[in-house]
Structures are given as structure tokens and as C-alpha cells.
Scaffold this motif. Sequence first.
Motif, PDB file in Angstrom:
ATOM      1  N   PHE A  43       0.839  -1.197   0.000  1.00  0.00           N
ATOM      2  CA  PHE A  43       0.000   0.000   0.000  1.00  0.00           C
ATOM      3  C   PHE A  43       0.870   1.241   0.000  1.00  0.00           C
ATOM      4  N   ALA A  44       0.243   2.369  -0.281  1.00  0.00           N
ATOM      5  CA  ALA A  44       0.943   3.645  -0.224  1.00  0.00           C
ATOM      6  C   ALA A  44      -0.059   4.715   0.169  1.00  0.00           C
ATOM      7  N   VAL A  45       0.451   5.867   0.586  1.00  0.00           N
ATOM      8  CA  VAL A  45      -0.414   7.014   0.849  1.00  0.00           C
ATOM      9  C   VAL A  45      -0.021   8.126  -0.129  1.00  0.00           C
ATOM     10  N   LEU A  46      -0.866   9.139  -0.218  1.00  0.00           N
ATOM     11  CA  LEU A  46      -0.527  10.242  -1.120  1.00  0.00           C
ATOM     12  C   LEU A  46       0.340  11.290  -0.441  1.00  0.00           C
ATOM     13  N   GLY A  47       0.322  11.318   0.898  1.00  0.00           N
ATOM     14  CA  GLY A  47       1.110  12.324   1.602  1.00  0.00           C
ATOM     15  C   GLY A  47       0.611  13.716   1.265  1.00  0.00           C
ATOM     16  N   ALA A  48       1.539  14.595   0.923  1.00  0.00           N
ATOM     17  CA  ALA A  48       1.170  15.993   0.665  1.00  0.00           C
ATOM     18  C   ALA A  48       0.351  16.145  -0.609  1.00  0.00           C
ATOM     19  N   GLU A  49       0.267  15.094  -1.407  1.00  0.00           N
ATOM     20  CA  GLU A  49      -0.545  15.197  -2.628  1.00  0.00           C
ATOM     21  C   GLU A  49      -2.029  14.950  -2.371  1.00  0.00           C
ATOM     22  N   GLU A  50      -2.339  14.469  -1.161  1.00  0.00           N
ATOM     23  CA  GLU A  50      -3.745  14.284  -0.812  1.00  0.00           C
ATOM     24  C   GLU A  50      -4.331  15.639  -0.429  1.00  0.00           C
ATOM     25  N   SER A  51      -5.609  15.811  -0.663  1.00  0.00           N
ATOM     26  CA  SER A  51      -6.263  17.050  -0.255  1.00  0.00           C
ATOM     27  C   SER A  51      -7.672  16.706   0.216  1.00  0.00           C
ATOM     28  N   CYS A  52      -8.276  17.625   0.941  1.00  0.00           N
ATOM     29  CA  CYS A  52      -9.639  17.386   1.454  1.00  0.00           C
ATOM     30  C   CYS A  52     -10.556  16.924   0.333  1.00  0.00           C
ATOM     31  N   THR A  53     -11.388  15.905   0.602  1.00  0.00           N
ATOM     32  CA  THR A  53     -12.311  15.428  -0.435  1.00  0.00           C
ATOM     33  C   THR A  53     -13.338  16.492  -0.791  1.00  0.00           C
ATOM     34  N   GLY A  54     -13.544  17.436   0.111  1.00  0.00           N
ATOM     35  CA  GLY A  54     -14.549  18.475  -0.113  1.00  0.00           C
ATOM     36  C   GLY A  54     -15.853  18.210   0.616  1.00  0.00           C
ATOM     37  N   ASP A  55     -15.906  17.092   1.353  1.00  0.00           N
ATOM     38  CA  ASP A  55     -17.163  16.736   2.024  1.00  0.00           C
ATOM     39  C   ASP A  55     -17.745  17.834   2.903  1.00  0.00           C
ATOM     40  N   PRO A  56     -16.963  18.412   3.833  1.00  0.00           N
ATOM     41  CA  PRO A  56     -17.602  19.424   4.693  1.00  0.00           C
ATOM     42  C   PRO A  56     -18.049  20.648   3.902  1.00  0.00           C
ATOM     43  N   ALA A  57     -17.324  20.988   2.840  1.00  0.00           N
ATOM     44  CA  ALA A  57     -17.728  22.130   2.018  1.00  0.00           C
ATOM     45  C   ALA A  57     -19.057  21.828   1.328  1.00  0.00           C
ATOM     46  N   LYS A  58     -19.170  20.628   0.772  1.00  0.00           N
ATOM     47  CA  LYS A  58     -20.386  20.272   0.040  1.00  0.00           C
ATOM     48  C   LYS A  58     -21.595  20.305   0.971  1.00  0.00           C
ATOM     49  N   ARG A  59     -21.447  19.687   2.137  1.00  0.00           N
ATOM     50  CA  ARG A  59     -22.596  19.596   3.036  1.00  0.00           C
ATOM     51  C   ARG A  59     -22.898  20.920   3.731  1.00  0.00           C
ATOM     52  N   ALA A  60     -21.962  21.843   3.656  1.00  0.00           N
ATOM     53  CA  ALA A  60     -22.268  23.190   4.143  1.00  0.00           C
ATOM     54  C   ALA A  60     -22.843  24.049   3.021  1.00  0.00           C
ATOM     55  N   GLY A  61     -22.937  23.513   1.818  1.00  0.00           N
ATOM     56  CA  GLY A  61     -23.582  24.252   0.739  1.00  0.00           C
ATOM     57  C   GLY A  61     -22.633  24.804  -0.311  1.00  0.00           C
ATOM     58  N   ASN A  62     -21.331  24.587  -0.139  1.00  0.00           N
ATOM     59  CA  ASN A  62     -20.377  25.152  -1.088  1.00  0.00           C
ATOM     60  C   ASN A  62     -19.997  24.130  -2.167  1.00  0.00           C
ATOM     61  N   GLU A  63     -20.886  23.987  -3.135  1.00  0.00           N
ATOM     62  CA  GLU A  63     -20.682  22.992  -4.187  1.00  0.00           C
ATOM     63  C   GLU A  63     -19.479  23.330  -5.070  1.00  0.00           C
ATOM     64  N   PHE A  64     -19.217  24.624  -5.253  1.00  0.00           N
ATOM     65  CA  PHE A  64     -18.054  25.029  -6.052  1.00  0.00           C
ATOM     66  C   PHE A  64     -16.773  24.489  -5.454  1.00  0.00           C
ATOM     67  N   LEU A  65     -16.602  24.791  -4.177  1.00  0.00           N
ATOM     68  CA  LEU A  65     -15.388  24.362  -3.505  1.00  0.00           C
ATOM     69  C   LEU A  65     -15.284  22.847  -3.527  1.00  0.00           C
ATOM     70  N   PHE A  66     -16.415  22.180  -3.284  1.00  0.00           N
ATOM     71  CA  PHE A  66     -16.394  20.719  -3.317  1.00  0.00           C
ATOM     72  C   PHE A  66     -15.918  20.217  -4.668  1.00  0.00           C
ATOM     73  N   GLN A  67     -16.495  20.738  -5.734  1.00  0.00           N
ATOM     74  CA  GLN A  67     -16.144  20.201  -7.053  1.00  0.00           C
ATOM     75  C   GLN A  67     -14.715  20.578  -7.452  1.00  0.00           C
ATOM     76  N   MET A  68     -14.215  21.712  -6.956  1.00  0.00           N
ATOM     77  CA  MET A  68     -12.810  22.052  -7.195  1.00  0.00           C
ATOM     78  C   MET A  68     -11.906  21.023  -6.518  1.00  0.00           C
ATOM     79  N   GLN A  69     -12.227  20.716  -5.258  1.00  0.00           N
ATOM     80  CA  GLN A  69     -11.440  19.708  -4.535  1.00  0.00           C
ATOM     81  C   GLN A  69     -11.521  18.366  -5.241  1.00  0.00           C
ATOM     82  N   ALA A  70     -12.743  18.011  -5.649  1.00  0.00           N
ATOM     83  CA  ALA A  70     -12.933  16.722  -6.301  1.00  0.00           C
ATOM     84  C   ALA A  70     -12.095  16.652  -7.574  1.00  0.00           C
ATOM     85  N   ALA A  71     -12.141  17.710  -8.372  1.00  0.00           N
ATOM     86  CA  ALA A  71     -11.416  17.711  -9.646  1.00  0.00           C
ATOM     87  C   ALA A  71      -9.914  17.542  -9.404  1.00  0.00           C
TER      88      ALA A  71
END
Lengths: 267, 440
Positions: A53-81
Amino acid sequence: MSTFQVPTLADMIAQGKAPEVLFWVGCAGSFDDRAKRITKAIARILHHCEVPFAVLGAEESCTGDPAKRAGNEFLFQMQAAQNIAVLNGYEVQRIVTGCPHCFNVIKNEYPELGGTYEVMHHTQFIRDLIGQGRLKVADGNPFKGRRITFHDPCYLGRGNGEYAAPRDVLSSLDAELVEMKRCKQNGLCCGAGGAQMFKEAEKGNREVNHKRTDDVLQVKPNVVATGCPFCNTMMTDGVKHAEQEGQIDVKDIAELIAEAADLFPSN
Amino acid sequence: MIAQLIFAACVVAGATLFARRIRFIRKNILMGQRVDRFDRPIDRWKVMARVALGQGKMVARPVAGIMHILIYVGFVVINIELLEILIDGLFGTHRAFAGLGGLYDFLIATFEVLAALVLLACVVFFVRRNGMAIARFRSQEMGGWPTLDANLILVAEVFLMFAFLSMNAADVIAQGRGIDHYIVAGSFPVSQFLVPLYEGLTDAGVVAVERGMWWFHILGILSFLVYVTYSKHFHILLAFPNTYYSDLTQQGAMDNMAAVKKEVDLMMDPNADPYAAPAPEADAVPAKFGAKDATDLSWKQLMEAYTCTECGRCTSECPANQTGKLLSPRKIMMDLRDRIEEIGKQRDASGGTWNGDGKALLGSYISEEELWACTSCQACVQACPVNISPMGIVLDMRRSLIMEDSKSPESITSMFNNIENNGAPWAFPAASRGDWIQES
Ligand code: HEM
Ligand code: SF4
Ligand code: SF4
């Protein structure tokens, strides 16, 4: 970590190796001191079972979940992309997450945005390792005969219908499993979801985690098992608030298994 | 002959009023935004069969669940009788189906037993509602009309069932006395016990009771038909389409907004031509992010508002509500229904187009404080016996707060900033994300 080095995906690829599974750590697991202990337990289990197995380390970033569920779909989709670009760039196929929110988002919400992977929650992964005989608890495991109750995370249970895997894993501990009066489909939230973790609660007469702790106290467990770093924080606070921290431990299932399998030689 | 004409006029009046309401509600629902719930018909039929037909989620509360199944089965089966009533009323016959012989006896006996059970269930529901301290019947949003609505229908059901049984009892007496027109037919296991009530009457009195109860019963049913459309009892119809059009994705999944995806794709794709003409359909309606008013929600969400039974199972499972927060998922549904009714009336009053009234669901009905209390735990979704998602509406309104009005609690704003700058909801530098690896 003292005994082995967790590899990053970038390093592995540079060495011409391809891991079987990517361990998606998540924000809490990366930054929160308590949650880091859960992360390390998961890493030890994977290492012990010789899962490449491996991890992404510094290349990992927030999935955007808290942003999405707080209503910020833009931020979520930016994170997702951004995350999907990294994952697809490395041709990742299998992911194990240490957090049910990451699990839910990557499994259910990323595919439509171009990221399709086989995603497992760590309790599912651990269940399979035990089932394959690759992971065994030690004979004198410290949880034998102890009372353990499992608090279902909303996004593993109701969100994705997984009630069995965590319980299957716990049953390998030879412990006395007790269910709270509200469990599985009816489990009460810990109060952290939907971005509540990052704000004050609205005006009310109680905190949700204190209410949930009432359910815990009713079944008088020695251990509250969790499967989510946020639930872990909330339940730890709740138990403290009820002044029961001497009697009741709050531990992630990965920690319980790592301890029971004696994977922490130093402690 | 006159009776037949009056009867026909009543049926036509009832049906017309009912059809008018249905058209009005349909138009209201269709003011909602598009969402595709037409795929996977087989799975949809299955969900409907399990949840609505089979009452699959009702028995999670055993007392209410079983009582309701009695009412439900009773209602459906007793309405077979309606067919006979219609034929008798229109053609001046009496017990037109009596020719079925043994089968007829069996049917009438079944109707009677069910009527008695329905009566019992309604009395139990009434007592539960009014005599017992069951929290979900007592919340704030249940004051006034909702409680009256609930009681009205229960009392009406009791009267209707009583009328049905009395009609039969009088019929039994009339059959026994050989009164003209009253052929010997049917089997009356329950109403025989009501016979003593009417036995003292003259022949004319018995006929008057039988006819009176017959008219009361049919007029009651016709009024009920119209009344239902104004009330939470509309669920008896909408429970079926509402479960058919359920969200079939994993319960934890939240929809990805297509309008946002388009913009993000443009931003991420260095080769995209920013001046390219947008697809014509995308331009037709100016994109509004999230839901500020009822018409910003999907047609399915509006249908859910009309389907809600106001049972309060969602609210009683809601962690926010249990800890004294303002949020009540049931209130969200009731507010939405009130609002879309209001919009519909204004639309019809101004000749079919709605131009706004300066009010909005968000603000005039539902406050920000309610929205921010939701933990997105899905307990309300799980609990709803007719597959409604109050949470979906709460989250869609949060989208409007954030993406249209940039309104959020300060701590939420900093969470957004942290994610944007550091890739985590807290203010740790992104580069240190892997530092735990080195810590022992
Ligand atoms: C088609 C015939 C139906 C009839 C005549 C009927 C009648 C009623 C009545 C009289 C009540 C009020 C009970 C009270 O006072 O609490 C009620 C409540 C309710 N009904 Fe129905 N219903 C029908 C169909 C359905 C269907 C298909 C569903 C879907 C599962 C459903 C779900 C409910 C729910 C959830 C409540 C709230 C009751 C509670 O508090 O638990 N009903 N219904
Ligand atoms: S999802 Fe929100 S509204 Fe629904 S039960 Fe949970 S906290 Fe309440
Ligand atoms: S949304 Fe569902 S659970 Fe809530 S009151 Fe309406 S019918 Fe009952």
C-alpha cells in the motif's frame, strides 16, 4: 513511525512499484493528534499483513465533504477535480479510507465527476484481512471478555448500509458485544456531520454528543468502538463530559485490532 | 328518479371539485426544477411495492404501524363496496351485486369486519393523539390546523364506518320484516349487534335510517375525496407515485450540481474556449444555485411536500431536534407545502404566470438557524415511511445561502478558506499533510 516507513505513492512509482491499494488518510487522520493514532494503527495493520500500500502524503487534499454539506458545491467540485486528477494520474484502482465521510464521497460522488475506483472503508478492509487469515488477534488479547459497544457512523451505516463489517471485526476480539438501544439504522448521530464539526452548535438544550453518551452509559461498556475520527472526537468528549473517562475507553476499530494483534511492540 | 338525479349531481360535483384540485396541485408540482426519476422502472416498482403497498417502513413503530395497516386495508377493500353504491345510486337498484350469492355474503361480511377494525384503529389513533403525551404529536408546528386536520379525519372515519354498519343493521331489520325492495342478501357479522338500536322503529323509520345512512356514507366519501387534497391525508394517493420516484442512489450520496460541474470543467481545462457559445438549453433559464424558494426545488421535492403525512417520525429521530434546536424536518415539509400552495394561488390569480411576491421559502418560512442545525445524519430520510428526504431540502437551501448570498457562520467561512488554501478544513499547511509518517 519507528519500525517501518509508510511509503508515498510518488516514491513507490519512482521505484517502479505499483501498490495494490491506496490508503486515503483524510484530513482528521493527517492533522488531528488523536486521529493520527488511528491512521498509524491502520498503517500498521496493512504493513503487518504485507498489503502493498501507499499514501498520497502531501498530494492528498480534502475530499470536499464538509464544504459540500455546508452548501459550497463550487469548492467541493474544485477539490474533487483536483483529487481525481491526482488519483487518475497515478492510475489508482483501489482505495481504503480511514474515514466514512471520505469513503462516502469518493465511492458515491466522485464517479460522476470522473473518478471511479473500488473504495473500501477500513473496517471492511480489515474484515477481509481477518477472513483471509492474514490477520489474527493474539491469544491473550486485552479485550477478551470486555464489554464493547459500537457507535455506527452515519455515513458508513445509514449512508452506505454497512452495519456488518465493523461488527464482524469486533467479534474476532472474543469480547462481549453489546448494542445500544439505538443502533444500526436507528443509531443516533454523534453530532459532527454536515460540517457541524467546524462550527458552534445552534441554540438548544443539549449537545448531540452528550445525548449520544447517555445511550453509551446505559449499556455500561468498557470500550466504545468507533469507525470515524469525528465520531471518535465527539464520543471522547462526551465520555469526558460524563466524567467516565477512567471507566470507558473510546477507540477506533483499527486501534482495537492493532492492539489485540500486538502490532504496537513499543507500548 | 329524483333521488337518482340528485345522486348523479353529487357524484359529478364531487368528482369535478376533486379534479380541479388535482390539476392545481399538478401544476404546482410541475413548477419544480427538472430531475430525472424515470430510469430503472423495475427497481422503482419494487420500491413502491415494498414501501407504499407493503407498508414496509410503517411497522418500525409497531402500534401505529399495525393500526394503520388496518385502516389502509380496510379503506381499499371497503371501497369495492363503493362500486355497488354507485350502481345502486345511479340506477335505483338495491344491492346490485346480491346476485353473487355466497361470494356476496362473504364480501359483505369482510367489509363489516374491516369496518369494525377501522373504527377501532381510528379510536386508538384519536386517543393516542389527544389523550397520550406522545412527543411527535405535540411539537410546535402541530398547533392549530395540523392537529385539527388529524382529528377531523379520524372522527370522520369513525362516523363513516358507523354509518356503514348502521345502514347494514337497518337493512337486516328490513330484510327480516320483508319490507318491499329489501331483498334477502348479505351476511352481517358485525352490524347484527347494532340491530337493537333500530329495532323499535316503524317500517318507515327503518327505511329512513337505512336510506339516511346510505346517503350519509356516500356523501361523506365524496366530501372526503375533496377534503383529502387539502390535507396531509393526500398521502393516500401520493404515497404511491412518491415512492415510485424515490431517489435510488445510495442514501449517503448527495447530488453533484451539473451547472457547477460545467464551470469547474472550464476552469480545469486549459484548452477550453471561454468564448465558446454555451449550449442553448443551458442558457434558457438563468442558473440559480441552490434553493431559495419552493420553485427552485425539484418537482420531486414538491411532490414530497404534498405526500408528507405529518407523522413526525423524521423529527423524533432528528438529533438536532432531540437536543432542543429549532430544526424540525417535519416543519420543513409542512412549510414547503404551505409555500407552494401559496405560490400556486398567486399564479392562478394572475392569469397563470407567477412573478414573485417578495417572499421566499428561505427567510419567510424557514430560518438560517434551522438550516445550520442539520448534521446531515439522514435519520429523517431513514425514518420516513413514504421515502421523503427533508435533509435534501435543507442542504439545497444551504447551497442558496452560500452560493447566492455568501451567508454563513464565521467559522464555516474559515473552514471554506482553509480548504481552499490548505486543502484541509483546519489551518495546517498543506505541505505538512504527510508529516504524521515521520512521527513515531
Ligand atoms: C390508501 C389508503 C390509506 C388510508 C385510508 C390511510 C389513512 C390514514 C389515516 C386515517 C392516518 C391518520 C392516522 C393518525 O391519526 O395518526 C394515516 C396516517 C399515516 N399514513 Fe396512511 N393511509 C393510506 C395509505 C398510506 C400509504 C400507502 C402509506 C405509505 C406507507 C401511508 C403512510 C401513513 C403514515 C406514515 C401515517 C402517519 C401515521 C403515524 O403517525 O405513524 N398511508 N393514514
Ligand atoms: S439529516 Fe438533518 S434534518 Fe435529518 S435527522 Fe439528521 S440532523 Fe435532522
Ligand atoms: S417527512 Fe416523512 S417522516 Fe417526516 S412527517 Fe412527513 S411523512 Fe412523516
